[in-house]
Design an enzyme around this catalytic site. Structure first.
Site: not given
Ligand code: IPM
Ligand code: MG
Length: 362
Positions: A141, A192, A224, A248, A252
């Site tokens: 990042y 990884k 993975d 990240d 999710d």
């Molecule tokens: C998160 C979001 C952010 C990230 C974006 C909005 C920059 O997806 O906080 O997970 O990738 O960190």
């Molecule tokens: Mg995110």
């Protein structure tokens, strides 16, 4: 002395969900349980529209001087066309970096009453309680060099750099091992290592740090496989620690295991437990302003603020219990609604959490 919370509502559904969490703060203050003052600041697309910059200087300096930040969400299609430096996401990344909020805690907890909202079979997710610890201020990042360039040949090239320093890895590993001690004492570090040198190095440093925590079981998994294991048998995990980008993505996935990303809080901490607290979901521009958004992730983020920055475990427990009771009573915003439940809007959900909280406070 009164502690100070900087409230940053942000864009999209941010203002509506944050205002429900502010009502919870007010209730805790007037019950005498909390001595806190609130300030407000702008960040994101609306901030850009008002001031020409998504992270105004005033916001940054207030963020530096407050004790904790309660944040809604930032971004939206309207601002996607701006140059990268002026986009809402860049403002959030810069804030994380300027405040050195390197430790991102993303718990994925399944409230029993929501087991049927998960896309997985309820027996696979029932009782799920994972803590994802994502490194937040390093890795690909932020690595340099980065960019897109046109070579003399006319060929174009895009590049980002995955870089980690040993101290960046060891400090996040320490956070993971310490948190594991308060839970089931198991850390799984995700990398990884079979392809990327940087993450092979990650594995080496996490292992070194792990030597100082003989009471915590450390394992390693390739990313993975981890993605697969999270949907195959998620309850095998206790604490996961991983890099910025893998965290990240995996957070999710784990969010969805719990039925709705609308339920999940997060904390981003520096080395002094100062933190920025925000729901994991985004700005949901499609439902903004319609009293449809789920405020529970933001209210649960406030609970994390009480626990990790203010060290008020009792108040944090109460807020979490109030949320759980409301869920158990069958009240549902549209994102977690199913047949037979009672569909409610953002404000009504806030009202009900406050009612439950009031009973717990009395
Ligand atoms: C998160 C979001 C952010 C990230 C974006 C909005 C920059 O997806 O906080 O997970 O990738 O960190
Ligand atoms: Mg995110």
């Amino acid at each position: 002395m009164a502690k100070n919370i900087l409230v940053i509502p942000g864009d999209g559904i941010g203002p509506e969900i944050v205002s429900q969490a502010v009502r919870v703060i007010d209730a805790l203050s007037s019950s005498g349980g909390l001595d806190v003052s609130l300030e407000y600041a702008d960040l994101g697309g609306e901030a850009y529209d008002r001031t020409g910059h998504p992270l105004p200087d005033s916001t940054l300096s207030m963020a530096k001087s407050c004790d904790a930040i309660l944040f809604g969400a930032a971004g939206g299609p309207k601002w996607d066309v701006l140059p990268r430096a002026l986009r809402p996401e860049t403002a959030l990344l810069r804030l994380r970096r300027e405040l050195d909020l390197f430790a991102n805690l993303r718990p994925a907890i399944l409230f029993p009453a929501l087991a049927s909202s998960s896309s997985l079979k309820s027996e696979i997710v029932a009782g799920l309680d994972i803590m994802i610890i994502r490194e937040l201020t390093g890795g690909i990042y932020f690595g340099e060099p980065r960019g897109v360039e046109t070579l003399d040949s006319g060929r174009r090239r895009g590049f980002n750099t995955l870089v980690y320093y040993d101290d960046e890895i060891s400090r996040i590993a320490h956070v993971a091992f310490k948190i594991a001690r308060q839970r089931a004492s198991r850390v799984c570090s995700i990398d990884k290592a079979n392809v990327l040198e940087t993450t092979e190095f990650w594995r080496e440093v996490v292992t070194e740090v792990g030597g100082g925590y003989p009471d915590v079981e450390l394992s390693h998994m390739l990313v993975d496989n981890a993605a697969m294991q999270l949907v195959r048998n998620p309850k095998q995990f206790d604490v996961i620690v991983t890099t910025n980008m893998f965290g990240d993505i995996l957070s999710d996935i784990s969010a969805m295991l719990t039925g709705s990303i609308g339920m999940l809080p997060s904390a981003s901490l520096d080395s002094n437990q100062k933190g920025l607290y925000e729901p994991v979901h985004g700005t949901a521009p499609d439902i903004a302003g319609q009293d449809m958004a789920n405020p529970l992730a933001t209210i649960l983020s406030l609970a994390m603020l009480l626990r990790y920055t203010f060290l008020e475990d009792g108040l944090a427990d109460m807020v979490e219990q109030a949320v759980e009771r409301v869920i158990e009573r069958g009240l549902r915003t549209p994102d977690i609604y199913f047949e037979g439940a009672e569909k409610v809007g953002t404000k009504r959900m806030g009202d009900e959490v406050l009612n439950e909280l009031q009973q717990l406070l009395n």
